[in-house]
Design a protein around this motif. Structure first.
Motif, short mmCIF file in Angstrom:
data_model
loop_
_atom_site.label_atom_id
_atom_site.label_comp_id
_atom_site.label_asym_id
_atom_site.label_seq_id
_atom_site.Cartn_x
_atom_site.Cartn_y
_atom_site.Cartn_z
N ARG A 203 -3.81 -5.22 -4.59
CA ARG A 203 -2.46 -4.91 -5.34
C ARG A 203 -1.82 -3.93 -4.60
NH1 ARG A 203 -4.11 -3.52 -11.25
NH2 ARG A 203 -1.75 -3.11 -11.31
N PRO A 204 -0.61 -4.19 -4.52
CA PRO A 204 0.35 -3.14 -3.65
C PRO A 204 0.30 -1.57 -4.10
CG PRO A 204 1.79 -4.92 -4.35
CD PRO A 204 0.42 -5.18 -5.03
N GLU A 205 -0.04 -1.39 -5.54
CA GLU A 205 -0.36 -0.02 -5.93
C GLU A 205 -1.47 0.43 -5.61
OE1 GLU A 205 -0.50 -2.53 -9.69
OE2 GLU A 205 0.47 -2.68 -7.75
N TRP A 208 -0.93 1.84 -2.11
CA TRP A 208 -0.17 3.01 -2.29
C TRP A 208 -1.04 4.21 -2.71
CZ3 TRP A 208 5.31 3.11 -1.60
CH2 TRP A 208 5.94 4.29 -1.63
N GLN A 241 7.65 -8.35 2.69
CA GLN A 241 6.96 -7.51 2.04
C GLN A 241 5.40 -7.94 1.44
OE1 GLN A 241 9.22 -9.84 1.21
NE2 GLN A 241 9.21 -10.59 -0.81
N ARG A 248 3.23 -8.72 -7.52
CA ARG A 248 4.04 -7.55 -7.18
C ARG A 248 4.12 -7.36 -5.77
NH1 ARG A 248 2.57 -2.83 -11.43
NH2 ARG A 248 4.80 -2.22 -10.62
N GLU A 249 5.11 -6.73 -5.36
CA GLU A 249 5.43 -6.62 -3.73
C GLU A 249 5.67 -5.02 -3.52
OE1 GLU A 249 9.93 -8.06 -3.63
OE2 GLU A 249 8.41 -9.55 -3.69
N VAL A 250 5.38 -4.67 -2.29
CA VAL A 250 6.05 -3.27 -1.69
C VAL A 250 6.29 -3.73 -0.32
CG1 VAL A 250 3.60 -2.89 -1.11
CG2 VAL A 250 5.28 -1.14 -1.36
N GLN A 251 7.56 -2.96 0.14
CA GLN A 251 7.74 -2.97 1.36
C GLN A 251 6.77 -2.19 2.49
OE1 GLN A 251 9.96 -4.68 2.91
NE2 GLN A 251 10.79 -6.04 1.09
N LEU A 254 7.85 1.69 3.28
CA LEU A 254 7.64 2.52 2.34
C LEU A 254 6.36 2.92 2.65
CD1 LEU A 254 9.40 0.83 -0.82
CD2 LEU A 254 10.41 2.64 0.72
N LEU A 255 5.36 2.57 2.89
CA LEU A 255 3.92 2.94 3.09
C LEU A 255 4.17 3.74 4.23
CD1 LEU A 255 1.81 -0.16 2.16
CD2 LEU A 255 2.23 1.58 0.70
N GLU A 258 5.34 7.12 3.63
CA GLU A 258 4.53 7.84 2.75
C GLU A 258 3.61 8.83 3.83
OE1 GLU A 258 2.47 9.99 0.02
OE2 GLU A 258 4.11 8.62 -0.28
#
Length: 413
Positions: A203-205, A208, A241, A248-251, A254-255, A258
């Motif tokens: 999962r993207p979270e 993160w 992504q 769900r997705e994340v670019q 962005l990681l 961080e």
């Protein structure tokens, strides 16, 4: 005939995936019930059993049978357990067997492992054995403390794989041993990642959360940090992504950003390896211009990826504080994508060509300049012909390397 053979192979692969639960994705699906059996010899106190309840709950084993029998009866009890699994109708996703006995009494544990390996309901499914041996019949402190620590780690990191959890547990045990020779050992023949916690590791979270914890740990690190490497492996979406199992997705940028906020890595190189699709395009490659047949036969030029042999330099002098590659907020970052923008990143049951080639090149010249080594990796990857899982035609792959490094980088002096 070719269509018939292809269809037969595809159907066989689908059946094999359903049978062995691995799905050719490098991770056990663990679909079905999770069953556990605890066998303890007489004299093992209830303290260890109570600690075991926390572990079973954290790992999601809803069915747990507990039996107190002599060590000589362990094999027979396990045989009964196997027969019960083979006659039940519900699918079994995973099995856990815990054996607790005084040290020296459990002399042939491999016979017990072999017994459960014959279970038809667990064919291709992960089978976990915990062998907890205490120094005496009334000494429950060692297994109880071990199980309590395991339960705590499982609760803290529900998205970790079981091997990660055990490695962290062994680290804590070694630190608490204070010079004692006791050290746990695990033996594994797992064919994929095994995650039993409530949170899916893809999962993207989860990405993160892990990256935030990694950054915070670096900021509190006592010793200086000279370099950081992060490898991200996941499914990718049409816009590049990272996609989680829940959709769900994340670019990935962005990681990357961080870790750019990490104080301990200020001015230090930060390396990101991304094994993920960046679109749905499958590059057939670019062949040579038409040549006479005899010239092609004597010296056939290779087919190259469409995106190969390109160098782009971005220089933004506007003073903008945007997070585009090359800006001051993105300095000292090296990102390597396993596919060109908009293209599929290939991997199979043997792994990723990008990752395997990278390991080969760095092992052969660990002290070389990293950008030069990555260029060599890309050359080798571009020469490969890839047969995708959904196509009978050979495809080409090409890496994309983004760098805002301000100095040469060698990983070994």
């Amino acid at each position: 005939m070719a269509f018939l053979v292809s269809g037969t192979l595809w159907a066989s692969a689908q059946l094999a995936d359903a049978w062995d639960s691995l799905g050719r994705k490098g991770k056990y699906s663990v679909q079905g019930s999770r069953v556990a059996l605890v066998l303890s010899s007489p004299g093992v106190s209830a303290t260890a059993a109570a600690a075991l309840d926390g572990v079973s709950q954290a790992l999601g084993f809803e069915t747990c049978e507990k039996r107190v029998v002599p060590v000589q009866s362990f094999l027979e009890e396990l045989r009964v357990f196997r027969e019960q699994l083979d006659v039940r109708r519900a699918a079994v996703g995973c099995a856990l067997v815990v054996l607790m006995a005084p040290s020296g009494q459990l002399r042939q544990p491999q016979l017990l492992v072999k017994e459960l390996s014959h279970c038809g309901a667990l064919q291709g499914r992960p089978k976990i054995f915990l062998l907890l041996l205490s120094s005496g019949l009334k000494s429950a402190r060692e297994p109880a403390a071990f199980l309590a620590a395991l339960g705590e780690i499982c609760s803290q990191h529900p998205h970790w794989s079981l091997l990660q959890l055990l490695t962290e547990l062994f680290c804590r045990v070694a630190e608490e041993a204070a010079g004692n020779t006791h050290c746990p050992v695990f033996r594994t023949s797992l064919r994929g990642s095994l995650c039993l916690g409530a949170m899916d590791p893809w999962r993207p979270e989860a990405f993160w959360e892990e990256l935030v914890q990694f950054r915070e740990k670096l900021d509190t690190h006592k010793e200086p940090v000279s370099c950081a490497l992060v490898a991200l492996m996941a499914h990718g979406g049409p816009q590049g992504q990272l996609l989680g199992a829940d959709g769900r997705e994340v670019q990935p940028e962005l990681l990357v950003g961080e870790l750019s906020c990490c104080r301990a890595l200020r001015g230090c190189p930060k390396i990101f390896l991304l094994q993920a699709c960046r679109g749905e395009n499958r590059d057939p490659g670019v062949g040579p211009r038409a040549l006479p047949w005899y010239w092609r036969w004597l010296r056939a030029p290779p087919v190259l990826p469409t995106h190969a042999d390109v160098l782009q330099v971005h220089a933004d002098f506007s003073g903008s504080s945007s997070s585009t590659p090359g800006s001051s907020g993105q300095a000292d970052i090296l990102t390597v994508y396993a596919a060109a923008e908009g293209c599929v990143a290939y991997r199979d049951e043997k792994g990723s060509d990008f990752v395997q080639t990278l390991v080969e090149v760095i092992r052969a010249n660990a002290g070389g300049d990293l950008l030069e080594l990555l260029t060599e990796v890309n050359r080798r990857v571009c020469e490969l012909d890839v047969l995708g899982p959904d196509s009978e035609e050979l495809r080409k792959a090409c890496l994309e390397i983004r760098s805002s490094l301000r100095r040469g980088l060698r990983l070994k002096d």
